[in-house]
Design an enzyme around this catalytic site. Structure first.
Site, PDB file in Angstrom:
ATOM      1  N   GLY A  10      52.238  27.299  76.917  1.00 25.16           N
ATOM      2  CA  GLY A  10      51.192  28.247  76.499  1.00 25.16           C
ATOM      3  C   GLY A  10      49.830  27.587  76.629  1.00 25.16           C
ATOM      4  O   GLY A  10      48.898  27.882  75.884  1.00 25.16           O
ATOM      5  N   GLN A  14      44.125  30.508  74.155  1.00 26.29           N
ATOM      6  CA  GLN A  14      42.904  30.130  73.427  1.00 26.29           C
ATOM      7  C   GLN A  14      42.992  28.692  72.893  1.00 26.29           C
ATOM      8  O   GLN A  14      42.052  27.915  73.035  1.00 26.29           O
ATOM      9  CB  GLN A  14      42.663  31.109  72.267  1.00 26.29           C
ATOM     10  N   ASP A  36      52.493  27.304  81.503  1.00 26.21           N
ATOM     11  CA  ASP A  36      52.201  28.653  81.014  1.00 26.21           C
ATOM     12  C   ASP A  36      52.854  29.648  81.963  1.00 26.21           C
ATOM     13  O   ASP A  36      53.149  29.321  83.115  1.00 26.21           O
ATOM     14  CB  ASP A  36      50.676  28.880  81.005  1.00 26.21           C
ATOM     15  N   ARG A  38      51.193  32.052  83.065  1.00 22.93           N
ATOM     16  CA  ARG A  38      50.131  32.271  84.056  1.00 22.93           C
ATOM     17  C   ARG A  38      50.202  31.200  85.134  1.00 22.93           C
ATOM     18  O   ARG A  38      50.501  30.039  84.852  1.00 22.93           O
ATOM     19  CB  ARG A  38      48.752  32.225  83.386  1.00 22.93           C
ATOM     20  N   TYR A 144      54.568  40.024  63.704  1.00 19.47           N
ATOM     21  CA  TYR A 144      54.067  38.666  63.973  1.00 19.47           C
ATOM     22  C   TYR A 144      54.287  37.772  62.745  1.00 19.47           C
ATOM     23  O   TYR A 144      54.823  36.656  62.865  1.00 19.47           O
ATOM     24  CB  TYR A 144      52.586  38.777  64.326  1.00 19.47           C
TER      25      TYR A 144
END
Ligand code: NAD
Ligand code: AKB
Length: 317
Positions: A10, A14, A36, A38, A144
């Site tokens: 991850g 952020q 990640d 991404r 969450y």
């Protein structure tokens, strides 16, 4: 001493970007592998190894850990509160299975340490609203928060049963200028700085008097590294530590921004995130973290606002 080799999962998020860069300064760029879902991240490009990987693919993760001689994992991949309420099944699945994959591999490969963040979202409307203690009534009402609370007990279980040295912090809402936040209820406190500089106006999705626990990213990164570097015998809490920086409302952060940008204005259009914010405490008692491993925050609202605006202005130049 054995050379540590760290995998950050991850790393494009952020926290992940800043934590990866901070860890690379300490352990050396080649010893911190960013990963990640991404494909890449512009802020991490050229700073060290990066692999595109899905934490849900346990086999791939296991292969990477063995192939790269990984000794520590920082697991940051998750779905946060606001996005989680839109897709509860996905949030539960990723937040739980991702953690269990990492804990199993840590156990099998005898990793030296694992880091996994929890959140103030574990607390619910029945927890004390002010100075919410480490141990109290915990009845989360978001998927969450439920996933974080369950995750805390999985961490504790793997420590007690298998000796996995897993450590955790209940972060408050984090504010940063480098990497954008990823779908939380506290994201307004990042957006407001960007909009203040861009448009001189911010339309806030929370009511003006919604107090929430918050922290500036440099404090959060320092807390994470201090926790991970603390001697194992100091870490007596194996679920997750309360961590506190500051508390403020949208009205207060707007007033602070106005001391730098007098023409700045704010309006309020609360949406579904208001109910999430209302379920969380307004301030956190982190005395256990202070006592057990010496935690102390540095930034307050004024110091953070100075730094945020200065850095965002420099970036925009
Ligand atoms: P983020 O959403 O910004 O980043 C998460 C990263 O995980 C993203 O880059 C995403 O691409 C990646 N990811 C998602 N699914 C993945 C998968 N299947 N495999 C691999 N990577 C995947 O989140 P963040 O704000 O950096 O938060 C990191 C951790 O800290 C999370 O566990 C979060 O719950 C916790 N936390 C964050 C805050 C905060 O204010 N940012 C507060 C409390 C706790
Ligand atoms: C969110 O708002 O979901 C996060 C958190 C407090 O965990 N920032």
């Amino acid at each position: 001493m054995k050379q540590e080799k760290i995998l950050v999962i991850g790393a494009s998020g952020q926290i992940g970007v800043e934590l990866t860069l901070a860890l690379r300064k300490i352990y050396g760029a080649a010893n911190v592998v960013a990963s990640d879902l991404r494909e890449q991240n512009a802020l991490l490009e050229g700073t060290g190894p990066y692999v595109s990987m899905d934490v849900m693919n346990k086999e791939m993760l296991h292969v990477q850990v063995i192939r790269q001689n990984i000794t520590q994992i920082y697991l940051l991949a998750a779905i946060l509160s606001a996005t989680g309420e839109k897709n509860p099944n996905l949030a539960w699945h990723l937040n739980m299975q991702g953690l269990l994959n990492v804990l199993d591999i840590a156990r099998e490969e005898k990793l030296t340490k694992v880091y996994w963040p929890s959140s103030i979202a574990v607390f619910g409307p029945t927890s004390p609203r002010q100075m919410c203690p480490q141990k109290t009534i915990i009845e989360p009402t978001t998927v969450y928060g439920i996933s974080k609370y369950a995750g805390e007990f999985w961490c504790n279980y793997y420590f007690m049963k298998f000796g996995v040295d897993v450590r955790s912090l209940r972060y408050p809402g984090l504010i940063s200028y480098k990497s954008a936040p990823g779908g939380g209820t506290t994201d307004y406190a990042v957006e407001i700085y960007h909009e203040a500089l861009k448009d001189g106006h911010y339309d806030c999705f929370l009511e003006k008097d919604t107090y929430l626990p918050m922290m500036y990213m440099p404090d959060a990164i320092r807390a994470t590294i201090e926790l991970m570097e603390a001697p194992s015998e100091s870490i007596k809490t194996r679920t997750s530590y309360n961590l506190s920086g500051m508390s403020f409302s949208p009205e207060e952060i707007a007033t602070e921004i106005k001391t730098h940008i007098p023409q700045f204005s704010i309006s309020y259009q609360p949406d579904y995130r208001q109910a999430i914010a209302n379920s969380w405490p307004q301030s956190i008692d982190d005395s256990v973290a202070r006592e057990e491993w010496g935690w102390k925050p540095e930034y307050n609202l004024a110091g953070m606002t100075n730094d945020m605006l200065e850095n965002l202005q420099t970036e925009n130049r």
